[in-house]
Design an enzyme around this catalytic site. Sequence first.
Site, PDB file in Angstrom:
ATOM      1  N   ALA A  39       3.522  -8.703  14.303  1.00 58.70           N
ATOM      2  CA  ALA A  39       4.894  -8.234  14.071  1.00 58.70           C
ATOM      3  C   ALA A  39       4.908  -7.062  13.097  1.00 58.70           C
ATOM      4  O   ALA A  39       4.022  -6.936  12.244  1.00 58.70           O
ATOM      5  CB  ALA A  39       5.737  -9.375  13.507  1.00 58.70           C
ATOM      6  N   THR A  41       1.773  -5.919   4.883  1.00 56.78           N
ATOM      7  CA  THR A  41       2.868  -4.996   4.604  1.00 56.78           C
ATOM      8  C   THR A  41       2.841  -4.684   3.109  1.00 56.78           C
ATOM      9  O   THR A  41       1.956  -5.142   2.378  1.00 56.78           O
ATOM     10  CB  THR A  41       4.234  -5.640   4.916  1.00 56.78           C
ATOM     11  OG1 THR A  41       4.489  -6.641   3.918  1.00 56.78           O
ATOM     12  CG2 THR A  41       4.234  -6.314   6.281  1.00 56.78           C
ATOM     13  N   SER A  42       3.846  -3.930   2.649  1.00 59.00           N
ATOM     14  CA  SER A  42       3.998  -3.825   1.193  1.00 59.00           C
ATOM     15  C   SER A  42       5.399  -4.313   0.844  1.00 59.00           C
ATOM     16  O   SER A  42       6.022  -3.860  -0.097  1.00 59.00           O
ATOM     17  CB  SER A  42       3.786  -2.372   0.759  1.00 59.00           C
ATOM     18  OG  SER A  42       4.631  -1.537   1.511  1.00 59.00           O
ATOM     19  N   LYS A  53       0.423  -6.353  -2.752  1.00 56.51           N
ATOM     20  CA  LYS A  53       0.264  -6.739  -4.164  1.00 56.51           C
ATOM     21  C   LYS A  53       1.530  -7.334  -4.783  1.00 56.51           C
ATOM     22  O   LYS A  53       1.517  -7.778  -5.921  1.00 56.51           O
ATOM     23  CB  LYS A  53      -0.142  -5.502  -4.984  1.00 56.51           C
ATOM     24  CG  LYS A  53      -1.569  -5.053  -4.724  1.00 56.51           C
ATOM     25  CD  LYS A  53      -2.006  -3.976  -5.690  1.00 56.51           C
ATOM     26  CE  LYS A  53      -1.560  -2.594  -5.274  1.00 56.51           C
ATOM     27  NZ  LYS A  53      -2.231  -2.053  -4.095  1.00 56.51           N
ATOM     28  N   VAL A  92      -7.193  -5.832  -5.229  1.00 55.94           N
ATOM     29  CA  VAL A  92      -7.875  -4.954  -6.182  1.00 55.94           C
ATOM     30  C   VAL A  92      -9.186  -4.500  -5.545  1.00 55.94           C
ATOM     31  O   VAL A  92      -9.986  -5.342  -5.102  1.00 55.94           O
ATOM     32  CB  VAL A  92      -8.198  -5.695  -7.507  1.00 55.94           C
ATOM     33  CG1 VAL A  92      -8.874  -4.752  -8.493  1.00 55.94           C
ATOM     34  CG2 VAL A  92      -6.934  -6.291  -8.111  1.00 55.94           C
ATOM     35  N   GLU A 123      -0.657   7.925  -1.841  1.00 52.58           N
ATOM     36  CA  GLU A 123       0.571   7.379  -1.260  1.00 52.58           C
ATOM     37  C   GLU A 123       1.292   8.554  -0.610  1.00 52.58           C
ATOM     38  O   GLU A 123       0.996   9.708  -0.931  1.00 52.58           O
ATOM     39  CB  GLU A 123       1.454   6.794  -2.374  1.00 52.58           C
ATOM     40  CG  GLU A 123       0.868   5.610  -3.115  1.00 52.58           C
ATOM     41  CD  GLU A 123       0.729   4.391  -2.233  1.00 52.58           C
ATOM     42  OE1 GLU A 123       1.690   4.074  -1.505  1.00 52.58           O
ATOM     43  OE2 GLU A 123      -0.363   3.787  -2.231  1.00 52.58           O
ATOM     44  N   ASP A 167       0.440   2.035  -9.933  1.00 52.90           N
ATOM     45  CA  ASP A 167      -0.380   1.259  -8.998  1.00 52.90           C
ATOM     46  C   ASP A 167      -1.628   0.707  -9.702  1.00 52.90           C
ATOM     47  O   ASP A 167      -2.022  -0.438  -9.481  1.00 52.90           O
ATOM     48  CB  ASP A 167      -0.761   2.147  -7.800  1.00 52.90           C
ATOM     49  CG  ASP A 167      -1.245   1.310  -6.650  1.00 52.90           C
ATOM     50  OD1 ASP A 167      -0.570   0.304  -6.341  1.00 52.90           O
ATOM     51  OD2 ASP A 167      -2.320   1.616  -6.095  1.00 52.90           O
ATOM     52  N   LYS A 207      -2.799  -3.312 -10.390  1.00 52.84           N
ATOM     53  CA  LYS A 207      -4.119  -3.910 -10.136  1.00 52.84           C
ATOM     54  C   LYS A 207      -4.678  -4.529 -11.428  1.00 52.84           C
ATOM     55  O   LYS A 207      -5.285  -5.611 -11.407  1.00 52.84           O
ATOM     56  CB  LYS A 207      -5.089  -2.858  -9.600  1.00 52.84           C
ATOM     57  CG  LYS A 207      -4.726  -2.401  -8.188  1.00 52.84           C
ATOM     58  CD  LYS A 207      -5.642  -1.306  -7.717  1.00 52.84           C
ATOM     59  CE  LYS A 207      -5.144  -0.726  -6.405  1.00 52.84           C
ATOM     60  NZ  LYS A 207      -5.851   0.487  -6.029  1.00 52.84           N
ATOM     61  N   GLY A 244      -8.823   2.540   1.898  1.00 55.01           N
ATOM     62  CA  GLY A 244      -9.147   2.904   3.287  1.00 55.01           C
ATOM     63  C   GLY A 244      -8.892   1.715   4.186  1.00 55.01           C
ATOM     64  O   GLY A 244      -9.076   0.565   3.775  1.00 55.01           O
TER      65      GLY A 244
END
Length: 815
Positions: free
Chosen positions: A504, A555-556, A579, A609, A667, A678, A682, A798
């Site tokens: 999805a 997703t984010s 995250k 991380v 980004e 970001d 982490k 990546g």
Amino acid sequence: MKLLKFGGTSLANAEKFLCAADIIEKNKNYEQVAIVLSAPAKITNYLVNIVEKNININEMLEQIELAEKIFIEIIQNIKQIKSYFLYEETKKIIEIEFNELKKIINNFTSFKKYPDNIQAIIMSRGEILSIWIMKNILKSRYHQVTIINPIENIISTGSFLNSSVDINESKKRISKININENNIILMPGFISGNKKGELALLGRNGSDYSAAILACCLNAQLCEIWTDVDGVFTSDPKKISNTFLLNSISYEEAMELSYFGAKVIHPRTIEPLKKFNIPCIIKNTSNIESKGTLICKKSNHSKDILKGVTNIDDIAMFTISGDLIKQKNNTITQIFNLLEQENINIILITKSSSKNNFSFCVLEKETQKILILLNQLFPLELQEKILNNINIIKNLSILSVIGFNISQKYDIASKIFSSLGKSKINILAISQGSSKYSISLVIKKENILQSMQIIHNALFYNKKIINVFLIGIGGVGKSLIKQILQQKNFLASKNIEIKIRIIANSKKILFLNDLIDLKNWEKAFQESKERFNLEILNKLLKDNSFLNSVLIDCTSDEILSKQYVNYFLKGFHVITSNKKANTSPLKYYNEIRTTALKENKKFLYETNVGAGLPVIQTLQNLFNTGDNLICFKGILSGSLSFIFGKLEENILLSDATKQAKDLGFTEPNPCDDLSGIDVARKLLILAREVGYKIELEDINIEPILPEYFKKCKSIKEFLYKLKEMDVPFIERVKKARNLGKVLRFVGTIEKGGKCSVKIEEINSNNPLYKVKNGENALTFYTNYYQPIPLVLRGYGAGNNVTASGVFADLLRTIL
Ligand code: ADP
Ligand code: ASP
Ligand code: MG
């Protein structure tokens, strides 16, 4: 003499009738054959429908005509395929039989329900006509036929709808019939006669029983039951996947399987065969070559203890409690005797050890009748409350696991209960067969298929199956699917199968089934019209808790990350490259962990991380075994590693940023990378992992750029403005270089949990000195690793490396 029985599924149409006739002829070449036929598929159901439902006369006649049409169509088609078939003669008989039926129906319009003897006559017409059709096929092929009338020769006692055969009496009668040894013997199944010479049925599916009885009466050497599956399987092959054909089983095992619902054989079929030691083979008319399943006397049960998983649906469970049960030993016996007198079969019994409570299961359709009987049996006791109100739960099923001496094998019961427990399926009652051949569970009917599949997989299937529900198909999600496909054969060689159930994104969902080839998922996804939102996902997950189900969040999305706790509660493991959950306020961070622990589910986020670098797992291993963090320093951003590396090569900050953006390292808006947030996220995840209870706000971020950069309205404006910082950075790089140092954007965790992210000047002895070009590096100074730290270094961003990290997490769910 051999007996062959053809079931309804083997007589469903003209081709099947002719195929059965071919099998009969082939066998007749070797020995005399006796044939028992059932009604063509669905016919008995039509007839039952007519007699059981209170439908009006016109509807009944409509149904009768439908049934008649089926027969006429069968014989028309037989005529078309084999022109020699005695069509007109057969058609006349069909018409006569149906006219008789119509007369019976018209005669009884005043009754709400037909009396049982009339019901039996109506329900048996299918078998009678099957015999007429087969007789005329065989006659037109010049065979001599003897028809045995079961009303006169298969003698039974019991009710009109469910009688039991008196074999001795039947044997006596049949032995008196003069049968030419060249004749093919034909008999309709399902039908018997009582002592008064009235028609009585042998119960639904009863023509298997007829076959066994006739085999005994004729002293047959073998009883072959021809049906639509290759034999007896470890579970119903039409409902459960990955079942296995059983080559041979003992009479006892067959009895237990059929008693507990394997409808491939009628439960009473085996007893007479066992008594006369006649072997039975179950064979498939659509796959004649298959050897089938042999049911015979067996002394050696040692191999393959387990034989099957079966079900009986539409069950009601009665629970009766009260002091009377404790006080009067015979209360339970009284109840059982009464039900037996009324021909009500108690399928399963459980009794509490406190002795004042017991439960029994019956077919749901008997509920009302039993309730009335119990109220008649114990009117005062119920009134006086020495028997409490009778509790009835309906909509249940009985699931049974069958095997020799099964109750002696501790690992079987434990696998059954733990696999259902993991899928959050409740067991309402348990019973272990006194014969030691079965363990039965009472569960809700709505859970039966899922439970059977789960238990079947757990007991018969060595493969470990992981069911994946993948949300997010950006770069990482797509790479993950590709990697799963690539590894399919390799994992299969290790008995692991990954089944992606859904894919999805924020708008759409694709349900994968056996018809969709995962290789073509993108096309299928494009074509999918199924909408996706959280509500839909929640419902879907509730209905689909397979064993080993994993939700993967690629997703984010923050809102999705807030649902993880729900997913654990629904029986899912959660794997995330997102995250958001791990950087949420500590309250939710902790709730995720406590829920996962309580629900015995895994929460895996290795890629949070350092992407695919084994950071989280390494840390957990160290700290689980007693190590402690002294200090951490790391380059945690691939884009900043690239940009700061370029500065050393005298490339301007604005150009280096642009290059990083063009290479896809940043980004969408590089301002987000340069803000340092970001990296701070982490660092927060790492600090929490080693036990510091801190929030994102506790991390001191020294920004790379002045505050006013945040006000840039577009990426273009940002990149343009960035040029203003080129000169100050040339100065900073020069200053560091003069000291033999380089600039790095470093995250630090100090003892006590103080965390910061900032630009640092790093000298050549520091492991971070050489880290650039998008690499990440993490240095852990711990009790065990000092003065030389533990260093993890490699690409930390990546799609491929991140997907492989998610993939590794996925495999950890079954370890
Ligand atoms: P017939 O009309 O030939 O008597 P049935 O429908 O009564 O056929 O019985 C055959 C069916 O039994 C199969 O099609 C299969 O779906 C079902 N079945 C249930 N359990 C089993 C099992 N353990 N092995 C094989 N078949 C089973
Ligand atoms: N025709 C009957 C039934 O459907 C008997 C049988 O098929 O065995 O129950
Ligand atoms: Mg059958």
